[in-house]
Design a protein around this motif. Structure first.
Motif, short mmCIF file in Angstrom:
data_model
loop_
_atom_site.label_atom_id
_atom_site.label_comp_id
_atom_site.label_asym_id
_atom_site.label_seq_id
_atom_site.Cartn_x
_atom_site.Cartn_y
_atom_site.Cartn_z
N PRO A 42 0.37 -1.52 0.43
CA PRO A 42 -0.24 -0.19 0.08
C PRO A 42 0.48 1.23 -0.22
CG PRO A 42 0.16 -1.23 2.40
CD PRO A 42 0.55 -1.97 1.55
N ALA A 43 0.60 2.14 -0.30
CA ALA A 43 0.69 3.75 -0.64
C ALA A 43 1.04 4.75 0.97
CB ALA A 43 0.62 4.29 -1.16
N ALA A 44 -0.41 3.72 1.35
CA ALA A 44 -0.46 3.64 3.03
C ALA A 44 -1.03 3.05 3.84
CB ALA A 44 -0.88 5.86 2.65
N ILE A 45 -1.68 3.44 5.14
CA ILE A 45 -1.91 2.55 6.37
C ILE A 45 -2.92 3.32 6.91
CG2 ILE A 45 -1.85 0.62 7.91
CD1 ILE A 45 1.10 -0.22 5.89
N ILE A 46 -3.86 2.65 7.06
CA ILE A 46 -4.57 3.47 8.33
C ILE A 46 -4.99 2.02 9.48
CG2 ILE A 46 -7.24 4.54 9.47
CD1 ILE A 46 -7.69 4.99 6.26
N VAL A 47 -4.66 2.76 10.28
CA VAL A 47 -4.55 1.65 11.54
C VAL A 47 -5.53 1.85 12.79
CG1 VAL A 47 -3.90 -0.26 13.36
CG2 VAL A 47 -2.34 0.47 11.31
N VAL A 48 -6.96 0.61 12.58
CA VAL A 48 -7.68 1.13 14.15
C VAL A 48 -7.54 0.12 14.66
CG1 VAL A 48 -10.62 1.07 14.74
CG2 VAL A 48 -9.64 1.56 12.01
N SER A 49 -6.91 0.49 16.50
CA SER A 49 -6.32 -0.64 17.39
C SER A 49 -7.23 -0.11 18.29
CB SER A 49 -4.88 -0.04 18.09
OG SER A 49 -4.62 0.23 18.40
N ALA A 50 -7.82 -1.64 18.69
CA ALA A 50 -7.81 -1.91 19.88
C ALA A 50 -7.48 -1.08 20.83
CB ALA A 50 -7.82 -4.05 20.12
N HIS A 51 -6.45 -0.49 20.82
CA HIS A 51 -5.44 -0.18 22.05
C HIS A 51 -5.78 1.30 22.73
CE1 HIS A 51 -4.60 -3.99 23.04
NE2 HIS A 51 -4.14 -4.42 22.29
N TRP A 52 -6.79 2.12 21.03
CA TRP A 52 -7.31 3.48 22.16
C TRP A 52 -8.54 4.30 21.01
CZ3 TRP A 52 -5.70 7.42 16.79
CH2 TRP A 52 -5.49 8.90 17.82
N GLU A 53 -8.64 3.99 22.47
CA GLU A 53 -10.31 4.61 22.38
C GLU A 53 -10.60 6.43 23.07
OE1 GLU A 53 -13.04 2.04 25.08
OE2 GLU A 53 -11.56 0.79 24.54
N HIS A 227 -15.14 -12.94 24.32
CA HIS A 227 -14.87 -10.70 24.51
C HIS A 227 -15.64 -10.60 25.85
CE1 HIS A 227 -12.43 -10.81 20.80
NE2 HIS A 227 -13.45 -11.90 20.42
N PRO A 228 -15.03 -10.54 27.16
CA PRO A 228 -15.52 -9.94 28.64
C PRO A 228 -15.70 -8.45 27.56
CG PRO A 228 -14.09 -11.89 28.97
CD PRO A 228 -13.76 -11.15 27.89
N ARG A 229 -15.25 -7.85 27.80
CA ARG A 229 -15.04 -6.52 26.62
C ARG A 229 -14.68 -6.27 25.58
NH1 ARG A 229 -12.56 -1.39 26.51
NH2 ARG A 229 -13.71 0.75 27.27
N GLU A 230 -15.48 -5.93 24.24
CA GLU A 230 -15.44 -5.53 22.88
C GLU A 230 -14.58 -5.03 22.33
OE1 GLU A 230 -19.35 -3.66 23.72
OE2 GLU A 230 -17.72 -4.93 25.01
N GLU A 231 -13.73 -4.36 23.53
CA GLU A 231 -12.47 -3.61 22.24
C GLU A 231 -11.39 -4.72 21.27
OE1 GLU A 231 -9.98 -5.22 25.01
OE2 GLU A 231 -12.13 -4.67 25.65
N HIS A 232 -11.03 -5.69 21.78
CA HIS A 232 -10.95 -6.43 20.36
C HIS A 232 -11.03 -7.14 18.97
CE1 HIS A 232 -7.19 -5.38 23.35
NE2 HIS A 232 -6.20 -6.65 22.62
N LEU A 233 -12.70 -6.62 19.59
CA LEU A 233 -13.23 -7.70 18.45
C LEU A 233 -14.03 -6.22 17.32
CD1 LEU A 233 -15.49 -9.34 17.20
CD2 LEU A 233 -16.49 -9.11 18.61
N LEU A 234 -14.14 -5.05 17.92
CA LEU A 234 -14.43 -4.08 16.85
C LEU A 234 -13.56 -3.17 15.74
CD1 LEU A 234 -16.47 -1.80 19.95
CD2 LEU A 234 -17.71 -3.34 17.91
N PRO A 235 -12.49 -3.37 15.63
CA PRO A 235 -11.68 -3.14 14.31
C PRO A 235 -12.34 -4.16 13.35
CG PRO A 235 -10.77 -3.47 16.17
CD PRO A 235 -11.51 -3.69 17.21
N LEU A 236 -13.14 -4.67 13.64
CA LEU A 236 -13.25 -5.92 12.95
C LEU A 236 -14.30 -5.26 12.30
CD1 LEU A 236 -13.77 -9.48 12.68
CD2 LEU A 236 -15.52 -7.86 12.17
N GLN A 237 -15.44 -4.22 12.94
CA GLN A 237 -16.62 -3.96 12.34
C GLN A 237 -16.92 -2.63 11.91
OE1 GLN A 237 -16.78 -5.88 14.76
NE2 GLN A 237 -19.19 -6.54 16.03
#
Length: 269
Positions: A42-53, A227-237
Motif C-alpha cells: 500500500p501507499a498508506a495504511i490506516i490502523v484502527v487499534s483495539a488499544h485506543w479509545e 470477549h468479556p470486553r469488545e474493544e478487540h473485536l470492534l476493529p473488525l466491525q
C-alpha cells in the motif's frame, strides 16, 4: 491488484511477544507475512487499534509519531523496539473530511504516537517502515453499529492504494490465556470462532443479515467468554463497514494456544 480496495482484520497477539520469537505466535507471524506477500504494497495504511479509545473519532496527524509501549512486564528489549514509519497529516485531514461528511464528529491528535496494535503487526508485514501510517481511534461506548458506520464513512476516501487494518484479536479473554485449558473453555473458543468465520466468510448471507449479526455479536455462542470486553473485536466491525461484503479470504490459526482468525477483503474499487 492495484485497482482494489483492501481491508484486513488481524489478530495481533500478546503485546510485543510476536517480535520476540515467542513460539505461541509462530503461526501469527507466518500468516501476516503471507498476507503482506499476497496484497500489493500500500501507499498508506490506516490502523484502527483495539488499544485506543476516544470520546469522538480521533486520527493521529503527526508527521513523525513516536511509539507508545503500552504494555508492561516484558523483557527490556520490548521497550527498545523501533518502527520509524512516517505519519501522514494529509491522510489524516482526508479522513476527518470523510467522517464529518458522514455526520461523525471527529478530530485530529498531532501529539499521539503509534501503539503496539500498529507497530507489532506492521513490523512483521512491512519491516522497512517506509509506508506512511495513521491511527484511527475506537469510539468510547463501543457501539458496534457506530463502528460499522465509521468504516462506511471511510469508503469515501476512494483511494485503492490505502490499506485499512483493524488490529484486534478474534479471541480476547485475558484470564483464559493464563488458565488451564478445559473441554468447556476449548468448546467456547471453537464455537465463537465458527460463528465469526461463518459470519464474515459465507457469501450466501445477505449484507443485511451480516450487518445484524455483527451488531448483535453478543448473541453469538460464547461471545462474552471470548470477549468479556469488545474493544478487540470492534476493529473488525470497522473493516466490515468499509468492505460491506463477505471477506475474500479467512485465515484460521493458533495464537497463544487459542483458536484465532484473520479476515482479508479485496474488492474492485
Amino acid at each position: 491488484m492495484n485497482n482494489q480496495r483492501i481491508a484486513l482484520f488481524l489478530s495481533h497477539g500478546g503485546g510485543p511477544l510476536p517480535l520476540l520469537g515467542d513460539g505461541a505466535h509462530t503461526e501469527m507471524v507466518s500468516c501476516l507475512k503471507e498476507i503482506a506477500a499476497r496484497i500489493s504494497k500500500p501507499a498508506a495504511i490506516i490502523v484502527v487499534s483495539a488499544h485506543w479509545e476516544a470520546g469522538i473519532a480521533t486520527v493521529t496527524s503527526g508527521a513523525n509519531p513516536s511509539l507508545i509501549y503500552d504494555y508492561s512486564g516484558f523483557p527490556p528489549e520490548s521497550y527498545e523496539i523501533k518502527y520509524p514509519c512516517p505519519g501522514s497529516p494529509a491522510l489524516a485531514s482526508s479522513i476527518i473530511r470523510q467522517l464529518e461528511k458522514a455526520g461523525i464528529n471527529a478530530s485530529t491528535d498531532s501529539a499521539r504516537g503509534f501503539d503496539h496494535g500498529l507497530f507489532v503487526p506492521l513490523k512483521i508485514m512491512y519491516p522497512e517502515a517506509d509506508i506512511p501510517c495513521v491511527q484511527l481511534s475506537l469510539i468510547k461506548g463501543l457501539d458496534p453499529l457506530v463502528h460499522i458506520n465509521l468504516g462506511r464513512a471511510l469508503q469515501g476516501l476512494r483511494d485503492p492504494s490505502i490499506l485499512l487494518i483493524g488490529s484486534g484479536f478474534s479471541f480476547h479473554n485475558m484470564r483464559a490465556f493464563f488458565a488451564p485449558e478445559t473441554v468447556d473453555s476449548q468448546n467456547a473458543n471453537t464455537s465463537f470462532e465458527r460463528w465469526l468465520i461463518e459470519t464474515c466468510s459465507n457469501k450466501s448471507i445477505s449484507e443485511e443479515e451480516r450487518t445484524k449479526r455483527l451488531i448483535n455479536w453478543e448473541a453469538a455462542p460464547s461471545a462474552r467468554y471470548c470477549h468479556p470486553r469488545e474493544e478487540h473485536l470492534l476493529p473488525l466491525q470497522v473493516c466490515y463497514g468499509f468492505a460491506a461484503s463477505s471477506c475474500t479470504k479467512s485465515f484460521e490459526l493458533q495464537i497463544l494456544n487459542k483458536e484465532s482468525s484473520m479476515y482479508l477483503w479485496e474488492h474492485e474499487s
